[in-house]
Design a protein around this motif. Structure first.
Motif, PDB file in Angstrom:
ATOM      1  N   LEU A  70      10.913   8.437   1.145  1.00  0.00           N
ATOM      2  CA  LEU A  70       9.870   8.961   2.029  1.00  0.00           C
ATOM      3  C   LEU A  70      10.178   8.731   3.504  1.00  0.00           C
ATOM      4  CD1 LEU A  70       6.654   7.927   0.065  1.00  0.00           C
ATOM      5  CD2 LEU A  70       7.651  10.222   0.276  1.00  0.00           C
ATOM      6  N   GLY A  71      11.152   7.866   3.805  1.00  0.00           N
ATOM      7  CA  GLY A  71      11.504   7.598   5.192  1.00  0.00           C
ATOM      8  C   GLY A  71      10.468   6.766   5.916  1.00  0.00           C
ATOM      9  N   VAL A  72       9.826   5.861   5.175  1.00  0.00           N
ATOM     10  CA  VAL A  72       8.826   4.966   5.770  1.00  0.00           C
ATOM     11  C   VAL A  72       9.193   3.526   5.427  1.00  0.00           C
ATOM     12  CG1 VAL A  72       6.982   6.693   5.624  1.00  0.00           C
ATOM     13  CG2 VAL A  72       7.279   5.068   3.759  1.00  0.00           C
ATOM     14  N   THR A  73       8.591   2.588   6.138  1.00  0.00           N
ATOM     15  CA  THR A  73       8.825   1.186   5.804  1.00  0.00           C
ATOM     16  C   THR A  73       8.013   0.832   4.565  1.00  0.00           C
ATOM     17  OG1 THR A  73       6.977   0.353   7.124  1.00  0.00           O
ATOM     18  CG2 THR A  73       9.112   0.597   8.250  1.00  0.00           C
ATOM     19  N   MET A  74       8.434  -0.204   3.882  1.00  0.00           N
ATOM     20  CA  MET A  74       7.672  -0.656   2.711  1.00  0.00           C
ATOM     21  C   MET A  74       6.265  -1.060   3.127  1.00  0.00           C
ATOM     22  SD  MET A  74      10.407  -2.620   0.269  1.00  0.00           S
ATOM     23  CE  MET A  74      11.223  -3.579   1.537  1.00  0.00           C
ATOM     24  N   GLU A  75       6.144  -1.634   4.303  1.00  0.00           N
ATOM     25  CA  GLU A  75       4.830  -2.064   4.793  1.00  0.00           C
ATOM     26  C   GLU A  75       3.856  -0.886   4.918  1.00  0.00           C
ATOM     27  OE1 GLU A  75       7.753  -2.975   6.227  1.00  0.00           O
ATOM     28  OE2 GLU A  75       7.762  -5.086   5.661  1.00  0.00           O
TER      29      GLU A  75
END
Length: 81
Positions: A70-75
């Motif tokens: 998704l190109g997002v941080t895990m947070e």
């Protein structure tokens, strides 16, 4: 866009955000599952649907792979809205 038939569960914190981000990026569920599988996570459509619906727990490996796709941080997957 298909609507969710059942209410969200309470087995994980990330499912609703994964679904929201995936849909916002225009990624179909079957295509997303294929990407997850190519990155080494053994996941079938039923298992993935349960993850999004928050009726099963997500593993750390799944969260890691999904955030990369998704190109997002895990947070960001844990943000409560």
């Amino acid at each position: 866009m298909k609507l969710r038939k059942q209410e969200y569960g309470s087995c994980n914190m990330v499912g609703k955000n994964i679904e929201r981000i995936r849909k916002a990026k225009g990624i179909k569920q079957k295509d997303f599952i294929a990407k997850i599988q190519t990155m080494g996570c053994d996941m079938n459509p039923t298992s993935y649907s349960k993850l999004e619906g928050q009726v099963r727990s997500a593993t750390d490996r799944e969260i890691f792979v999904i955030s990369k796709i998704l190109g997002v941080t895990m947070e960001e997957l844990f943000v409560e809205e």
